[in-house]
Design an enzyme around this catalytic site. Structure first.
Site, mmCIF file in Angstrom:
data_model
loop_
_atom_site.group_PDB
_atom_site.id
_atom_site.type_symbol
_atom_site.label_atom_id
_atom_site.label_comp_id
_atom_site.label_asym_id
_atom_site.label_seq_id
_atom_site.Cartn_x
_atom_site.Cartn_y
_atom_site.Cartn_z
ATOM 1 N N GLY A 3 -31.004 -46.982 2.530
ATOM 2 C CA GLY A 3 -31.803 -48.192 2.656
ATOM 3 C C GLY A 3 -32.950 -47.943 3.604
ATOM 4 N N THR A 29 -25.962 -40.133 15.862
ATOM 5 C CA THR A 29 -26.907 -39.021 15.896
ATOM 6 C C THR A 29 -28.153 -39.322 16.714
ATOM 7 O OG1 THR A 29 -27.991 -39.739 13.868
ATOM 8 C CG2 THR A 29 -26.126 -38.205 13.628
ATOM 9 N N GLY A 30 -28.353 -40.574 17.087
ATOM 10 C CA GLY A 30 -29.543 -40.961 17.838
ATOM 11 C C GLY A 30 -29.458 -40.547 19.292
ATOM 12 N N HIS A 44 -26.624 -51.633 18.861
ATOM 13 C CA HIS A 44 -25.721 -51.146 17.806
ATOM 14 C C HIS A 44 -24.280 -51.147 18.303
ATOM 15 C CE1 HIS A 44 -27.105 -49.571 13.897
ATOM 16 N NE2 HIS A 44 -28.305 -49.539 14.438
#
Length: 164
Positions: A3, A29-30, A44
């Site tokens: 998306g 992964t950030g 998040h």
């Protein structure tokens, strides 16, 4: 899980993971290189709520999946495009990293849900780095989708099943 930015793909992936009833592991992964990204990561974490264990894997994603995948767990990797940008900006061998990831996913025990941005739906980027990122991302998403049992596209918070 594909998306665009803010499409609702991560929230949908989290709901799918929770619905399994399995132990939940969030592979992030950030990286928080600035205050704005740190705030995004914190938001998040808060939105996921309790019941998640977080593993940070900005570069060694295949190894993190290998270490965490079990039949009694669901892994949620968020997101592949951040991982890809980390590898790209570190001058890593992108083709080898994607091949390694795909190889690990093919062998992984248990359920792995992967979130990735679909970046190829817009205009052609003006600079070489952005075009390379878009091209690598598209090839990565195709490789992952070919391996996957299910593939979803999320737009405006609405999931559309593409495969499975």
């Amino acid at each position: 899980m594909l998306g665009g930015a803010r499409s609702g793909k991560s929230a949908f992936a989290e709901r799918l993971a929770t619905a399994t009833g399995l132990e939940r592991v969030y592979i992030a992964t950030g990286q928080a290189f600035d205050a704005e990204m740190a705030a995004r990561i914190d938001a998040h974490r808060r939105s996921r709520g309790d019941g998640w264990r977080t593993v940070e894997a900005p570069y060694d994603l295949a190894q993190a999946i290998c270490a965490e995948a079990r039949s009694d767990r669901v892994l949620l990797v968020d997101c592949l495009t951040l991982w890809l940008s980390n590898v790209l900006l570190a001058d890593g061998d992108i083709a080898a990293a994607i091949d390694n990831l795909c190889s690990m996913l093919a062998r992984a025990d248990g359920t792995v849900i992967l979130v990735s941005n679909e970046v190829g739906l817009s205009i052609v980027p003006e600079n070489a780095l952005a075009r390379a990122f878009r091209d690598h991302s598209g090839r990565m998403n195709q490789s992952i989708a070919a391996l996957a049992d299910e593939a979803w596209f999320v737009a405006a918070g609405l999931p559309l099943k593409l495969k499975g």
